[in-house]
Write a protein that holds these residues in place. Sequence first.
Motif, PDB file in Angstrom:
ATOM      1  N   HIS A 483       0.961  -1.138  -0.060  1.00  0.00           N
ATOM      2  CA  HIS A 483       0.092  -0.006   0.011  1.00  0.00           C
ATOM      3  C   HIS A 483       1.070   1.238   0.002  1.00  0.00           C
ATOM      4  O   HIS A 483       0.695   2.179  -0.745  1.00  0.00           O
ATOM      5  CB  HIS A 483      -1.019  -0.134   1.233  1.00  0.00           C
ATOM      6  CG  HIS A 483      -1.909   0.925   1.048  1.00  0.00           C
ATOM      7  ND1 HIS A 483      -3.026   0.641   0.191  1.00  0.00           N
ATOM      8  CD2 HIS A 483      -2.432   1.927   1.986  1.00  0.00           C
ATOM      9  CE1 HIS A 483      -3.847   1.755   0.366  1.00  0.00           C
ATOM     10  NE2 HIS A 483      -3.508   2.428   1.324  1.00  0.00           N
ATOM     11  N   PHE A 487       1.488   4.331  -3.080  1.00  0.00           N
ATOM     12  CA  PHE A 487       1.316   5.533  -2.753  1.00  0.00           C
ATOM     13  C   PHE A 487       2.805   6.263  -3.328  1.00  0.00           C
ATOM     14  O   PHE A 487       2.687   7.319  -3.913  1.00  0.00           O
ATOM     15  CB  PHE A 487       1.311   6.184  -1.211  1.00  0.00           C
ATOM     16  CG  PHE A 487       1.524   7.494  -1.058  1.00  0.00           C
ATOM     17  CD1 PHE A 487       0.770   8.325  -1.290  1.00  0.00           C
ATOM     18  CD2 PHE A 487       2.796   7.826  -0.168  1.00  0.00           C
ATOM     19  CE1 PHE A 487       1.168   9.882  -0.927  1.00  0.00           C
ATOM     20  CE2 PHE A 487       2.821   9.067   0.327  1.00  0.00           C
ATOM     21  CZ  PHE A 487       2.161   9.984  -0.288  1.00  0.00           C
ATOM     22  N   ASN A 490       3.179   6.599  -6.997  1.00  0.00           N
ATOM     23  CA  ASN A 490       2.391   7.823  -7.266  1.00  0.00           C
ATOM     24  C   ASN A 490       3.062   9.324  -7.203  1.00  0.00           C
ATOM     25  O   ASN A 490       2.792  10.249  -8.028  1.00  0.00           O
ATOM     26  CB  ASN A 490       0.792   8.034  -6.717  1.00  0.00           C
ATOM     27  CG  ASN A 490       0.014   6.724  -7.116  1.00  0.00           C
ATOM     28  OD1 ASN A 490      -0.031   6.524  -8.517  1.00  0.00           O
ATOM     29  ND2 ASN A 490      -0.986   6.517  -6.233  1.00  0.00           N
ATOM     30  N   GLU A 665      -8.306   8.379  -3.835  1.00  0.00           N
ATOM     31  CA  GLU A 665      -7.488   7.438  -2.804  1.00  0.00           C
ATOM     32  C   GLU A 665      -6.117   6.856  -3.439  1.00  0.00           C
ATOM     33  O   GLU A 665      -5.216   6.550  -2.548  1.00  0.00           O
ATOM     34  CB  GLU A 665      -8.368   6.325  -2.022  1.00  0.00           C
ATOM     35  CG  GLU A 665      -8.908   5.408  -2.937  1.00  0.00           C
ATOM     36  CD  GLU A 665      -9.754   4.289  -2.105  1.00  0.00           C
ATOM     37  OE1 GLU A 665      -9.335   3.588  -1.451  1.00  0.00           O
ATOM     38  OE2 GLU A 665     -10.751   4.179  -2.141  1.00  0.00           O
ATOM     39  N   ASN A 666      -6.145   6.839  -4.597  1.00  0.00           N
ATOM     40  CA  ASN A 666      -4.878   6.436  -5.222  1.00  0.00           C
ATOM     41  C   ASN A 666      -3.843   7.307  -5.187  1.00  0.00           C
ATOM     42  O   ASN A 666      -2.592   7.086  -5.005  1.00  0.00           O
ATOM     43  CB  ASN A 666      -5.038   5.677  -6.566  1.00  0.00           C
ATOM     44  CG  ASN A 666      -5.797   4.412  -6.647  1.00  0.00           C
ATOM     45  OD1 ASN A 666      -5.772   3.783  -5.582  1.00  0.00           O
ATOM     46  ND2 ASN A 666      -6.732   4.486  -7.677  1.00  0.00           N
ATOM     47  N   TYR A 668      -4.075  10.147  -3.448  1.00  0.00           N
ATOM     48  CA  TYR A 668      -4.133  10.620  -1.767  1.00  0.00           C
ATOM     49  C   TYR A 668      -4.204  12.186  -2.182  1.00  0.00           C
ATOM     50  O   TYR A 668      -3.633  12.941  -1.541  1.00  0.00           O
ATOM     51  CB  TYR A 668      -2.749  10.687  -0.924  1.00  0.00           C
ATOM     52  CG  TYR A 668      -2.979   9.115  -0.198  1.00  0.00           C
ATOM     53  CD1 TYR A 668      -3.111   9.189   1.085  1.00  0.00           C
ATOM     54  CD2 TYR A 668      -2.158   8.154  -0.968  1.00  0.00           C
ATOM     55  CE1 TYR A 668      -3.201   7.892   1.813  1.00  0.00           C
ATOM     56  CE2 TYR A 668      -2.454   6.788  -0.355  1.00  0.00           C
ATOM     57  CZ  TYR A 668      -2.674   6.713   1.002  1.00  0.00           C
ATOM     58  OH  TYR A 668      -2.734   5.517   1.818  1.00  0.00           O
ATOM     59  N   ARG A 680      -2.695  17.719  -2.988  1.00  0.00           N
ATOM     60  CA  ARG A 680      -2.474  16.317  -2.432  1.00  0.00           C
ATOM     61  C   ARG A 680      -1.255  16.400  -1.282  1.00  0.00           C
ATOM     62  O   ARG A 680      -0.691  17.485  -1.118  1.00  0.00           O
ATOM     63  CB  ARG A 680      -1.481  15.806  -3.842  1.00  0.00           C
ATOM     64  CG  ARG A 680      -0.577  16.202  -4.321  1.00  0.00           C
ATOM     65  CD  ARG A 680       0.312  15.307  -5.617  1.00  0.00           C
ATOM     66  NE  ARG A 680      -0.297  15.653  -6.743  1.00  0.00           N
ATOM     67  CZ  ARG A 680      -0.304  14.738  -7.572  1.00  0.00           C
ATOM     68  NH1 ARG A 680       0.072  13.490  -7.569  1.00  0.00           N
ATOM     69  NH2 ARG A 680      -0.556  14.993  -8.963  1.00  0.00           N
TER      70      ARG A 680
END
Length: 706
Positions: A483, A487, A490, A665-666, A668, A680
């Motif tokens: 997870h 993040f 990205n 949510e990908n 944030y 972001r």
Amino acid sequence: MSKIKESILEFLRRESYRPMSAEELAKAFQIDRKQIGEFFSIIDEMEEEGLIFKTSKEKYGLPEKMNLVIGKLQGHQKGFGFVIPDDEKLMDVFIPAENINGAMHNDRVVARIIKAATPTKTAEGEIIKILKRANTRVVGTFEKNSYFGFVIPDDKRIYQDIFISKSNFNGAKDGDKVIAEVTKWPEKRRNPEGRIIEVLGNKNKPGIDILSIIKKYNLPEEFPKEIEEYANAIPDEIPEKEIKRRRDLRDLKIVTIDGEDAKDLDDAVSIERLPDGKFKLGVHIADVTYYVKEKSPLDKEALKRGTSVYLVDRVIPMLPKKLSNGVCSLNPRVDRLTLSCVMTIDQNGKVVDYEIFESVIKTCERMTYTDVTKILRDNDPDLIKRYDYLYEDFKAMEELCNILNRKRMQRGALDFDFEECKIILDEKGKPVEVKPYERDIANRIIEEFMIVCNETIAEHMFWANIPFVYRIHEDPDYEKIMHFNEFVHNLGYKVKFAKDIHPKMLQEVLESAKGKKEQPIVDMLLLRSLKQARYSPECSGHFGLASKYYCHFTSPIRRYPDLIIHRIIKEYLKGKIDEKRIEKLKAIVEKAAKQSSDMERLADEAERETEDLKKAEYMAERIGEIYTGIISSVTHFGMFVELSNTIEGLVHINSMTDDYYLFDENLYALIGEETRKIYRLGDEVKVKVHRVDIESRNIDFVLVEE
């Protein structure tokens, strides 16, 4: 765990096992009539501990075989909760409000899974049994009318107010902070009931806020009278016989380096450059166990407390002042008993030789982090002149610190660069300044020296094969790290992942983010992806330090695990540990590790809460002021912004009126539907202090357009 309990669990784990009654189990284990009472007591105990579960037909089975989860309920102010399983391999279970069934925050419960977890959703359950109640006493604010009253809990996770009948007011007035004892537990659609057992004072009176937190966490305010008397009877002078028995290091240049306000000085250091380029590093730790004997009243009290608690306005010490600030504290120019670990370290940071022994020292200076930093970083001429006889030692310490740090980084240790905060209060306890606490070269010197000492001690005792308390940090869950990986991917960071996660992989990400605006966020998210360090009788390594062997040896005045391992080390050095003692020590270290881990968590929570309270009080005086901050967290209801003084506040999505924002949510991020404006993690924004609720410690910001 006792052998009989292990045997019962093994029996229940068999594939052929079908739930049996206590009588059937006794028969299966061929328990004779004389021992049957004891056997039934063990079964009851195992049920209370949540190791086994009794069905409505009075038959016993393993919870995991019955679709049940045992753990602690973490409540939420909206009435729902999560069961945090005892078994760390299991995921948390969501409990909707209608399935809480009278359980309260922190109760130990049994939950039945009613909806299995999916890739996007956590499992859902209902509470079917309460094993142990956590909140027999609740701290809160009393509100009353003529006929009855309510205590509104300070802990918002206890979401129900406690009903108090008029006969149970016990002198409490409207607006008082009180302690209520629960006399009737909640049921569906019915509040708990209670009686006032202590009135702390009006909620607005200075000092009541911190006192409420102390009471909430059930922290001891003072030592029992007999403990103080026991401590005060300890002589100030060290018997000559004891000094003669130890290695005398009083002529060595030994210093303590601590914060200005530290009073419990439990570690001192010495250094020597050897002709071959190696360093001889001495770490000398207060020998608290000379004064705190096993099973003495002082020892029992220290185990109960587990740790000193450093609240924003006071210290709640593990040991009475006579020891913590007196006979144990390595104050300058007085004889003190110590346990020394003297290591020879080469230019690569490798400990090539070491010795552990009982010693007597006399520190020559009580140095502060500030002064040592001024000497080494700022070349302060006045301080260099004042401490000229130590100047070369400080230079050698700096060099060795950098060598040790480089070695740690090479093996993959995670070096989080979090800014801790320092809160300055006036004499009335009002916060007048909140600022980041700087971690300069002097702090880092002590940090590196303590780490290498802790590792040396842990490895030595591991190979001695003696029961011991280690400081462990288990490998993180693969899912959580994936997870985190998603993040940072990205944000443009690439993580080289193998199935076995090594800290080196994660360290590379921290290094890449250093100095960039998203660094605090990357640090924070990685930290949240890791497990919490704890104490354990097993030496399973420390992931964060990339260390195979680690323990806490260097702070016996303020941490119980350090104190107990000093005792074990001294026994081992004297050759006094036989098989009988080993068996005894196994039980002692297991109990100490569990109690110390629990008390450390409690202390952390209480410390954090006093900080949050004072931060809220500080910002309440600054409504309308404008600050620049960094987005530290993004959720579907808004974003948290952290200011340079470490204070965090929420920009609620409802206050972002220039567009309708959706949470991605990908990424944030919050993305404007019309404008496509993106907020972001790590972005810098300007905010205005809009509202502060001191009771709930909530700080609300609104965005200020450039």
